[in-house]
Design a protein around this motif. Structure first.
Motif, PDB file in Angstrom:
ATOM      1  N   ASP A 222      -2.106  10.008   2.411  1.00 27.41           N
ATOM      2  CA  ASP A 222      -1.111  10.228   1.362  1.00 27.41           C
ATOM      3  C   ASP A 222       0.268   9.677   1.742  1.00 27.41           C
ATOM      4  OD1 ASP A 222      -0.488  11.125  -1.209  1.00 27.41           O
ATOM      5  OD2 ASP A 222       0.390  12.976  -0.437  1.00 27.41           O
ATOM      6  N   LYS A 223       0.320   8.698   2.653  1.00 33.25           N
ATOM      7  CA  LYS A 223       1.592   8.124   3.066  1.00 33.25           C
ATOM      8  C   LYS A 223       1.800   6.768   2.408  1.00 33.25           C
ATOM      9  CE  LYS A 223       1.669  10.454   7.567  1.00 33.25           C
ATOM     10  NZ  LYS A 223       1.681  10.266   9.040  1.00 33.25           N
ATOM     11  N   ALA A 224       3.056   6.496   2.057  1.00 35.11           N
ATOM     12  CA  ALA A 224       3.385   5.203   1.481  1.00 35.11           C
ATOM     13  C   ALA A 224       3.339   4.125   2.549  1.00 35.11           C
ATOM     14  CB  ALA A 224       4.773   5.260   0.840  1.00 35.11           C
ATOM     15  N   ILE A 225       3.137   2.885   2.122  1.00 31.82           N
ATOM     16  CA  ILE A 225       3.169   1.756   3.045  1.00 31.82           C
ATOM     17  C   ILE A 225       4.609   1.280   3.125  1.00 31.82           C
ATOM     18  CG2 ILE A 225       2.361  -0.599   3.467  1.00 31.82           C
ATOM     19  CD1 ILE A 225      -0.149   0.104   1.836  1.00 31.82           C
ATOM     20  N   PRO A 226       5.242   1.386   4.305  1.00 31.73           N
ATOM     21  CA  PRO A 226       6.670   1.067   4.399  1.00 31.73           C
ATOM     22  C   PRO A 226       6.927  -0.430   4.524  1.00 31.73           C
ATOM     23  CG  PRO A 226       5.849   1.750   6.541  1.00 31.73           C
ATOM     24  CD  PRO A 226       4.689   1.879   5.574  1.00 31.73           C
ATOM     25  N   ILE A 227       8.157  -0.818   4.301  1.00 34.44           N
ATOM     26  CA  ILE A 227       8.534  -2.228   4.387  1.00 34.44           C
ATOM     27  C   ILE A 227       8.329  -2.767   5.792  1.00 34.44           C
ATOM     28  CG2 ILE A 227      10.967  -1.694   4.838  1.00 34.44           C
ATOM     29  CD1 ILE A 227      11.688  -4.215   3.224  1.00 34.44           C
ATOM     30  N   GLU A 228       8.485  -1.916   6.813  1.00 34.55           N
ATOM     31  CA  GLU A 228       8.325  -2.377   8.194  1.00 34.55           C
ATOM     32  C   GLU A 228       6.922  -2.910   8.448  1.00 34.55           C
ATOM     33  OE1 GLU A 228      11.738   0.195   7.847  1.00 34.55           O
ATOM     34  OE2 GLU A 228       9.618   0.552   7.351  1.00 34.55           O
ATOM     35  N   ARG A 229       5.924  -2.269   7.839  1.00 37.58           N
ATOM     36  CA  ARG A 229       4.544  -2.718   8.046  1.00 37.58           C
ATOM     37  C   ARG A 229       4.329  -4.087   7.409  1.00 37.58           C
ATOM     38  NH1 ARG A 229       1.094  -4.472  10.016  1.00 37.58           N
ATOM     39  NH2 ARG A 229      -1.098  -3.879  10.187  1.00 37.58           N
TER      40      ARG A 229
ATOM     41  N   ILE B  28       3.962 -10.175   7.938  1.00 36.13           N
ATOM     42  CA  ILE B  28       4.524 -11.491   7.630  1.00 36.13           C
ATOM     43  C   ILE B  28       4.889 -12.232   8.911  1.00 36.13           C
ATOM     44  CG2 ILE B  28       6.504 -12.662   6.571  1.00 36.13           C
ATOM     45  CD1 ILE B  28       6.400 -10.522   4.375  1.00 36.13           C
ATOM     46  N   ALA B  29       5.398 -11.488   9.891  1.00 40.34           N
ATOM     47  CA  ALA B  29       5.717 -12.116  11.182  1.00 40.34           C
ATOM     48  C   ALA B  29       4.449 -12.633  11.849  1.00 40.34           C
ATOM     49  CB  ALA B  29       6.430 -11.117  12.085  1.00 40.34           C
ATOM     50  N   GLN B  30       3.353 -11.867  11.729  1.00 41.00           N
ATOM     51  CA  GLN B  30       2.089 -12.292  12.340  1.00 41.00           C
ATOM     52  C   GLN B  30       1.543 -13.558  11.689  1.00 41.00           C
ATOM     53  OE1 GLN B  30       0.482  -7.923  12.334  1.00 41.00           O
ATOM     54  NE2 GLN B  30      -0.905  -9.114  13.596  1.00 41.00           N
ATOM     55  N   ILE B  31       1.582 -13.623  10.371  1.00 41.52           N
ATOM     56  CA  ILE B  31       1.006 -14.790   9.706  1.00 41.52           C
ATOM     57  C   ILE B  31       1.913 -16.003   9.805  1.00 41.52           C
ATOM     58  CG2 ILE B  31      -0.339 -13.381   8.096  1.00 41.52           C
ATOM     59  CD1 ILE B  31       1.713 -13.978   5.938  1.00 41.52           C
TER      60      ILE B  31
ATOM     61  N   THR C  11       5.942   0.969  -0.860  1.00 40.09           N
ATOM     62  CA  THR C  11       7.252   1.332  -1.400  1.00 40.09           C
ATOM     63  C   THR C  11       7.792   0.146  -2.202  1.00 40.09           C
ATOM     64  OG1 THR C  11       8.446   0.482   0.521  1.00 40.09           O
ATOM     65  CG2 THR C  11       7.703   2.788   0.615  1.00 40.09           C
ATOM     66  N   PRO C  12       8.740   0.386  -3.132  1.00 37.87           N
ATOM     67  CA  PRO C  12       9.331  -0.735  -3.878  1.00 37.87           C
ATOM     68  C   PRO C  12       9.896  -1.820  -2.961  1.00 37.87           C
ATOM     69  CG  PRO C  12       9.922   1.347  -4.908  1.00 37.87           C
ATOM     70  CD  PRO C  12       9.229   1.700  -3.627  1.00 37.87           C
ATOM     71  N   ALA C  13      10.539  -1.402  -1.854  1.00 36.99           N
ATOM     72  CA  ALA C  13      11.091  -2.388  -0.912  1.00 36.99           C
ATOM     73  C   ALA C  13       9.981  -3.212  -0.278  1.00 36.99           C
ATOM     74  CB  ALA C  13      11.910  -1.676   0.162  1.00 36.99           C
ATOM     75  N   ALA C  14       8.849  -2.549   0.055  1.00 41.80           N
ATOM     76  CA  ALA C  14       7.719  -3.262   0.653  1.00 41.80           C
ATOM     77  C   ALA C  14       7.118  -4.252  -0.336  1.00 41.80           C
ATOM     78  CB  ALA C  14       6.670  -2.263   1.123  1.00 41.80           C
ATOM     79  N   GLN C  15       7.012  -3.854  -1.610  1.00 43.23           N
ATOM     80  CA  GLN C  15       6.467  -4.768  -2.612  1.00 43.23           C
ATOM     81  C   GLN C  15       7.365  -5.988  -2.783  1.00 43.23           C
ATOM     82  OE1 GLN C  15       4.547  -3.467  -6.210  1.00 43.23           O
ATOM     83  NE2 GLN C  15       4.569  -1.312  -5.597  1.00 43.23           N
ATOM     84  N   ASN C  16       8.679  -5.786  -2.769  1.00 44.25           N
ATOM     85  CA  ASN C  16       9.601  -6.914  -2.906  1.00 44.25           C
ATOM     86  C   ASN C  16       9.556  -7.826  -1.688  1.00 44.25           C
ATOM     87  OD1 ASN C  16      10.958  -6.676  -5.505  1.00 44.25           O
ATOM     88  ND2 ASN C  16      11.789  -4.747  -4.747  1.00 44.25           N
ATOM     89  N   CYS C  17       9.338  -7.235  -0.515  1.00 45.32           N
ATOM     90  CA  CYS C  17       9.205  -8.028   0.709  1.00 45.32           C
ATOM     91  C   CYS C  17       7.951  -8.896   0.640  1.00 45.32           C
ATOM     92  CB  CYS C  17       9.161  -7.097   1.919  1.00 45.32           C
ATOM     93  SG  CYS C  17       9.086  -7.947   3.516  1.00 45.32           S
ATOM     94  N   LEU C  18       6.845  -8.304   0.172  1.00 46.29           N
ATOM     95  CA  LEU C  18       5.606  -9.058   0.028  1.00 46.29           C
ATOM     96  C   LEU C  18       5.758 -10.163  -1.011  1.00 46.29           C
ATOM     97  CD1 LEU C  18       2.555  -9.418   0.581  1.00 46.29           C
ATOM     98  CD2 LEU C  18       2.135  -7.715  -1.204  1.00 46.29           C
TER      99      LEU C  18
ATOM    100  N   LYS D  35       8.168 -12.111  -1.621  1.00 48.87           N
ATOM    101  CA  LYS D  35       8.764 -13.329  -1.077  1.00 48.87           C
ATOM    102  C   LYS D  35       7.704 -14.237  -0.454  1.00 48.87           C
ATOM    103  CE  LYS D  35      13.204 -11.070  -0.196  1.00 48.87           C
ATOM    104  NZ  LYS D  35      14.188 -10.636   0.845  1.00 48.87           N
ATOM    105  N   SER D  36       6.709 -13.634   0.210  1.00 52.24           N
ATOM    106  CA  SER D  36       5.633 -14.440   0.808  1.00 52.24           C
ATOM    107  C   SER D  36       4.720 -15.018  -0.258  1.00 52.24           C
ATOM    108  CB  SER D  36       4.814 -13.588   1.783  1.00 52.24           C
ATOM    109  OG  SER D  36       5.557 -13.307   2.947  1.00 52.24           O
ATOM    110  N   LEU D  37       4.542 -14.291  -1.358  1.00 51.93           N
ATOM    111  CA  LEU D  37       3.702 -14.800  -2.439  1.00 51.93           C
ATOM    112  C   LEU D  37       4.398 -15.935  -3.191  1.00 51.93           C
ATOM    113  CD1 LEU D  37       2.346 -11.422  -3.895  1.00 51.93           C
ATOM    114  CD2 LEU D  37       1.151 -13.024  -2.396  1.00 51.93           C
ATOM    115  N   GLU D  38       5.733 -15.871  -3.271  1.00 51.22           N
ATOM    116  CA  GLU D  38       6.487 -16.911  -3.969  1.00 51.22           C
ATOM    117  C   GLU D  38       6.541 -18.212  -3.169  1.00 51.22           C
ATOM    118  OE1 GLU D  38       9.690 -14.263  -6.560  1.00 51.22           O
ATOM    119  OE2 GLU D  38      10.155 -14.792  -4.475  1.00 51.22           O
ATOM    120  N   ASP D  39       6.526 -18.086  -1.848  1.00 49.51           N
ATOM    121  CA  ASP D  39       6.602 -19.261  -0.974  1.00 49.51           C
ATOM    122  C   ASP D  39       5.417 -19.230  -0.012  1.00 49.51           C
ATOM    123  OD1 ASP D  39       7.476 -21.526   0.303  1.00 49.51           O
ATOM    124  OD2 ASP D  39       8.979 -20.500   1.537  1.00 49.51           O
TER     125      ASP D  39
END
Length: 340
Positions: A97-104, A109-112, A133-140, A142-146
């Protein structure tokens, strides 16, 4: 028992299973996998328990597989992916029941961004996307856009409407529907379940293999989780709402399991109300009452209310206030159909 979205291990998946027989979405990706083709990002959408995570791992295995047909399930590359030992496959899951944080997401992204460990692609599996989280979705986003070369995103969602539209628009949406009963039965028999038990749970599974496996594994009958879910549907007055929410206020660990069980009961009631399942397939007096009296619109609204309650829990909203609100909504639905 909550329905899992993936089977407990690769050994549980019947080797013969042809995903191409399960529907157009499965068939499209399964055919592409066999031909060694892949896109940059897929959004795999389907009900909880339909097996999205298992399907995603098998797709990932096909990208590394050295045998034929792909995935062969026997080569070292397939074994590494299916056992979770392939360093170029990154799995991000929202558990307990935990959200996926932006850090994860930043870590992935650093790994790939680095060179792959082998000659295959790098694969990122996120389950479920709406748990980010909304921040995590926005972080992801950026990778989908580029997109980077040789990176594949397999994004899993139980609730497509909860995924940012900007993310969905940059993915190939693939709908993974419930399995046909014949295919589900064949898979369960191949796993090793007794035919009589399979025939018993099949009408209630609604084509969801995770739900079927959960029902088959429940040897003790109705457990405490199901009891609480049944009690939620059985509320008759405001005093029942107060009593049940007070009983549950300290059981945060069991809250998600109860909400999943309640979701499954309402989903079964909706299928019966719509004529997809027979009323004989609906177990429990409280669930049958909803299947026989609530409208399809009311049942759909209640399913949305359960989803909203789960989302509020992820946002750390007060649990007792959330369950009070849900139980009151259930009571109001019962009052409406009785008045009509």
């Amino acid at each position: 028992m909550a329905a899992p979205d993936s089977l407990s291990g690769a050994g549980d998946m019947p080797a013969f299973l042809d995903y191409g027989r399960l529907g157009a979405g499965y068939a499209l990706l399964w055919r592409q996998a066999g031909q060694g083709r892949r896109g940059h990002a897929y959004l795999l959408a389907g009900p909880r328990g339909v097996g999205k995570a298992t399907f995603a791992r098998l797709l990932a295995a096909s990208y590394f597989c050295g045998g034929l047909p792909k995935p062969c399930g026997h080569c070292d590359a397939c074994g590494r992916v299916l056992r979770g030992n392939e360093p170029d496959v990154i799995e991000i899951t929202g558990r307990d029941d935990k959200a996926i944080p932006i850090e994860r997401i930043r870590e992935a992204i650093a790994q790939i961004s680095q060179h792959s460990f082998g000659s295959g692609p790098r694969v990122v599996i996120v389950e479920p996307v709406e748990r980010m989280t909304p921040a995590a979705q926005n972080c992801l986003l950026k990778s989908l856009e580029d997109p980077q070369a040789d990176v594949v995103f397999l994004l899993l969602t139980h609730e497509p409407s909860a995924v940012l539209g900007t993310i969905a628009s940059r993915c190939a949406m693939v709908k993974l529907p419930p399995w046909p009963d014949d295919e589900l039965k064949e898979a369960l028999l191949a796993i090793g379940f007794d035919a009589s038990r399979v025939n018993t749970v099949l009408p209630r599974a609604g084509g969801i293999i995770g739900q079927a496996l959960a029902a088959l594994a429940d040897e003790a009958g109705e457990d405490e989780t199901a009891t609480l879910a049944t009690a939620a549907l059985a509320v008759e007055r405001d005093a029942d709402v107060v009593a049940l929410s007070t009983r549950m206020k300290d059981d945060r660990a069991g809250a998600e399991r109860m909400l999943l069980a309640l979701e499954q009961m309402l989903h079964t009631a909706l299928l019966a109300r719509a004529g997809i399942l027979s009323m004989q397939a609906v177990s429990g007096t409280a669930t049958r009452a909803f299947a026989g009296n609530a409208t399809e619109q009311q049942l759909a609204s209640l399913l949305q209310a359960v989803f909203d309650t789960r989302r509020r829990r992820q946002s750390q909203v007060n649990w007792q206030a959330s369950i009070d609100r849900l139980l009151t909504t259930i009571l109001e639905a019962k009052t409406k159909w009785r008045q009509s």
